[in-house]
Scaffold this motif. Sequence first.
Motif, PDB file in Angstrom:
ATOM      1  N   ASP A  72       0.827  -1.213   0.000  1.00 46.41           N
ATOM      2  CA  ASP A  72       0.000   0.000   0.000  1.00 46.41           C
ATOM      3  C   ASP A  72       0.857   1.257   0.000  1.00 46.41           C
ATOM      4  OD1 ASP A  72      -2.239  -1.570  -0.002  1.00 46.41           O
ATOM      5  OD2 ASP A  72      -2.668  -1.324   2.132  1.00 46.41           O
ATOM      6  N   GLN A  73       1.935   1.252   0.763  1.00 46.05           N
ATOM      7  CA  GLN A  73       2.811   2.425   0.827  1.00 46.05           C
ATOM      8  C   GLN A  73       3.465   2.692  -0.523  1.00 46.05           C
ATOM      9  OE1 GLN A  73       5.460   2.342   4.125  1.00 46.05           O
ATOM     10  NE2 GLN A  73       6.543   4.192   3.550  1.00 46.05           N
ATOM     11  N   LEU A  74       3.889   1.637  -1.218  1.00 45.23           N
ATOM     12  CA  LEU A  74       4.497   1.810  -2.528  1.00 45.23           C
ATOM     13  C   LEU A  74       3.476   2.320  -3.536  1.00 45.23           C
ATOM     14  CD1 LEU A  74       6.708  -1.412  -2.649  1.00 45.23           C
ATOM     15  CD2 LEU A  74       7.472   0.947  -2.319  1.00 45.23           C
ATOM     16  N   THR A  75       2.255   1.846  -3.436  1.00 41.46           N
ATOM     17  CA  THR A  75       1.192   2.332  -4.321  1.00 41.46           C
ATOM     18  C   THR A  75       0.940   3.814  -4.099  1.00 41.46           C
ATOM     19  OG1 THR A  75       0.167   0.138  -4.333  1.00 41.46           O
ATOM     20  CG2 THR A  75      -1.197   1.998  -5.007  1.00 41.46           C
ATOM     21  N   ASP A  76       0.983   4.261  -2.842  1.00 41.29           N
ATOM     22  CA  ASP A  76       0.801   5.682  -2.539  1.00 41.29           C
ATOM     23  C   ASP A  76       1.920   6.522  -3.163  1.00 41.29           C
ATOM     24  OD1 ASP A  76      -1.443   5.066  -1.095  1.00 41.29           O
ATOM     25  OD2 ASP A  76      -0.474   5.176   0.859  1.00 41.29           O
ATOM     26  N   THR A  77       3.155   6.012  -3.153  1.00 44.59           N
ATOM     27  CA  THR A  77       4.271   6.735  -3.749  1.00 44.59           C
ATOM     28  C   THR A  77       4.052   6.932  -5.242  1.00 44.59           C
ATOM     29  OG1 THR A  77       5.822   5.864  -2.101  1.00 44.59           O
ATOM     30  CG2 THR A  77       6.767   6.689  -4.158  1.00 44.59           C
ATOM     31  N   MET A  78       3.539   5.914  -5.919  1.00 44.79           N
ATOM     32  CA  MET A  78       3.256   6.052  -7.350  1.00 44.79           C
ATOM     33  C   MET A  78       2.149   7.067  -7.595  1.00 44.79           C
ATOM     34  SD  MET A  78       3.746   2.286  -9.077  1.00 44.79           S
ATOM     35  CE  MET A  78       2.572   1.417  -8.046  1.00 44.79           C
ATOM     36  N   ALA A  79       1.159   7.107  -6.717  1.00 46.14           N
ATOM     37  CA  ALA A  79       0.066   8.073  -6.878  1.00 46.14           C
ATOM     38  C   ALA A  79       0.582   9.502  -6.783  1.00 46.14           C
ATOM     39  CB  ALA A  79      -1.011   7.820  -5.826  1.00 46.14           C
ATOM     40  N   VAL A  80       1.526   9.743  -5.869  1.00 46.05           N
ATOM     41  CA  VAL A  80       2.128  11.075  -5.751  1.00 46.05           C
ATOM     42  C   VAL A  80       2.861  11.431  -7.043  1.00 46.05           C
ATOM     43  CG1 VAL A  80       3.871  12.451  -4.547  1.00 46.05           C
ATOM     44  CG2 VAL A  80       2.318  10.993  -3.245  1.00 46.05           C
ATOM     45  N   GLY A  81       3.646  10.504  -7.560  1.00 47.36           N
ATOM     46  CA  GLY A  81       4.355  10.756  -8.808  1.00 47.36           C
ATOM     47  C   GLY A  81       3.415  11.041  -9.966  1.00 47.36           C
ATOM     48  N   GLU A  82       2.341  10.281 -10.033  1.00 46.08           N
ATOM     49  CA  GLU A  82       1.368  10.486 -11.115  1.00 46.08           C
ATOM     50  C   GLU A  82       0.782  11.885 -11.046  1.00 46.08           C
ATOM     51  OE1 GLU A  82      -0.192   9.222 -14.540  1.00 46.08           O
ATOM     52  OE2 GLU A  82       0.973   7.875 -13.252  1.00 46.08           O
ATOM     53  N   ARG A  83       0.474  12.349  -9.852  1.00 41.20           N
ATOM     54  CA  ARG A  83      -0.114  13.680  -9.692  1.00 41.20           C
ATOM     55  C   ARG A  83       0.881  14.773 -10.064  1.00 41.20           C
ATOM     56  NH1 ARG A  83       0.219  16.965  -5.370  1.00 41.20           N
ATOM     57  NH2 ARG A  83       0.908  15.277  -3.987  1.00 41.20           N
ATOM     58  N   LEU A  84       2.133  14.619  -9.650  1.00 43.14           N
ATOM     59  CA  LEU A  84       3.113  15.687  -9.848  1.00 43.14           C
ATOM     60  C   LEU A  84       3.699  15.713 -11.254  1.00 43.14           C
ATOM     61  CD1 LEU A  84       4.876  15.634  -6.382  1.00 43.14           C
ATOM     62  CD2 LEU A  84       3.301  17.358  -7.292  1.00 43.14           C
ATOM     63  N   ARG A  85       3.470  14.676 -12.038  1.00 40.04           N
ATOM     64  CA  ARG A  85       3.894  14.728 -13.439  1.00 40.04           C
ATOM     65  C   ARG A  85       3.234  15.881 -14.189  1.00 40.04           C
ATOM     66  NH1 ARG A  85       3.730   8.448 -15.628  1.00 40.04           N
ATOM     67  NH2 ARG A  85       5.355   7.597 -14.227  1.00 40.04           N
ATOM     68  N   SER A  86       2.040  16.240 -13.762  1.00 39.56           N
ATOM     69  CA  SER A  86       1.306  17.315 -14.440  1.00 39.56           C
ATOM     70  C   SER A  86       1.300  18.596 -13.622  1.00 39.56           C
ATOM     71  CB  SER A  86      -0.131  16.871 -14.728  1.00 39.56           C
ATOM     72  OG  SER A  86      -0.791  16.474 -13.531  1.00 39.56           O
ATOM     73  N   ALA A  87       2.325  18.806 -12.802  1.00 38.80           N
ATOM     74  CA  ALA A  87       2.433  20.055 -12.032  1.00 38.80           C
ATOM     75  C   ALA A  87       2.516  21.242 -12.991  1.00 38.80           C
ATOM     76  CB  ALA A  87       3.676  20.014 -11.151  1.00 38.80           C
ATOM     77  N   PRO A  88       2.071  22.431 -12.550  1.00 39.36           N
ATOM     78  CA  PRO A  88       2.059  23.611 -13.438  1.00 39.36           C
ATOM     79  C   PRO A  88       3.409  23.903 -14.079  1.00 39.36           C
ATOM     80  CG  PRO A  88       0.846  24.067 -11.423  1.00 39.36           C
ATOM     81  CD  PRO A  88       1.495  22.735 -11.238  1.00 39.36           C
ATOM     82  N   ASP A  89       4.504  23.697 -13.331  1.00 36.43           N
ATOM     83  CA  ASP A  89       5.837  23.847 -13.924  1.00 36.43           C
ATOM     84  C   ASP A  89       6.700  22.696 -13.439  1.00 36.43           C
ATOM     85  OD1 ASP A  89       7.857  24.954 -11.670  1.00 36.43           O
ATOM     86  OD2 ASP A  89       5.858  25.791 -11.354  1.00 36.43           O
ATOM     87  N   ALA A  90       7.687  22.343 -14.256  1.00 38.10           N
ATOM     88  CA  ALA A  90       8.478  21.150 -13.971  1.00 38.10           C
ATOM     89  C   ALA A  90       9.276  21.275 -12.680  1.00 38.10           C
ATOM     90  CB  ALA A  90       9.419  20.866 -15.140  1.00 38.10           C
ATOM     91  N   TRP A  91       9.799  22.476 -12.393  1.00 33.46           N
ATOM     92  CA  TRP A  91      10.640  22.614 -11.209  1.00 33.46           C
ATOM     93  C   TRP A  91       9.845  22.386  -9.928  1.00 33.46           C
ATOM     94  CZ3 TRP A  91      15.468  22.057 -10.321  1.00 33.46           C
ATOM     95  CH2 TRP A  91      15.999  22.433  -9.083  1.00 33.46           C
TER      96      TRP A  91
END
Length: 230
Positions: A72-91
């Motif tokens: 479950d913890q590893l799945t949560d880490t992937m969810a964070v990455g998925e969300r931040l891939r589309s952050a307003p700016d890359a930095w």
Amino acid sequence: MTVGAERATPPPRRRDAQRNRELLVAAAHQVFTEQGLDAPLDVIARRAGVGNATLYRHFPTRAALIDAVFHDQLTDTMAVGERLRSAPDAWSGLTDYLRAVFGTLAADRGTNDLMTTHVQSVGALDAVHAHNRRTLELLLARGRDEGTVRPDVTTEDVLFALAALGRAVPALTAATTPDAWHRPLALLLDGLRAATPPEPSPLPGPALTAAQLGDVLRELGPHRAPKGQG
């Protein structure tokens, strides 16, 4: 009692087996947190109050037990990455993602072992490593296009830095404060920037004292309990 009622009631053995599995997963999480992923399995069995045979009946391999504990913890880490891939700016996406990763690395020794070393045959771990690489590739490529990430930095550069620096995080936080990892992460991020601002932002948190550095280095040495102790 009708036949239907008999079928609706799980047999006691099945309930006991489920309870034993839950006890083993909880005990394994405690022991892995304290001693790391190479903690003796018989210590986990004793902590759960069951025999070694029961442990191996539920989890034939160490990898199967690790997967059950951290899935479950590893799945949560992937969810964070998925969300931040589309952050307003890359930095901002990159910095927020690395902060989230380091927060995970600081959580406990078991999680840190899992994320900074290679453990074979853990399905959820293979998935999160691949997802982590892809997240970094996307954010670094966007950052280069936007002029915020230096053009010569590679995904492997960042993955190596994460593993090397992240490996020291439990020792750092054990010898200082739980949020001490923010300071070395800020230095790492400054090294990834395309250009250093005229006046670099102040580093978060206090610098290590000579005594604290000694404590950290001692923590980085053999830190797990001797085999057979729980």
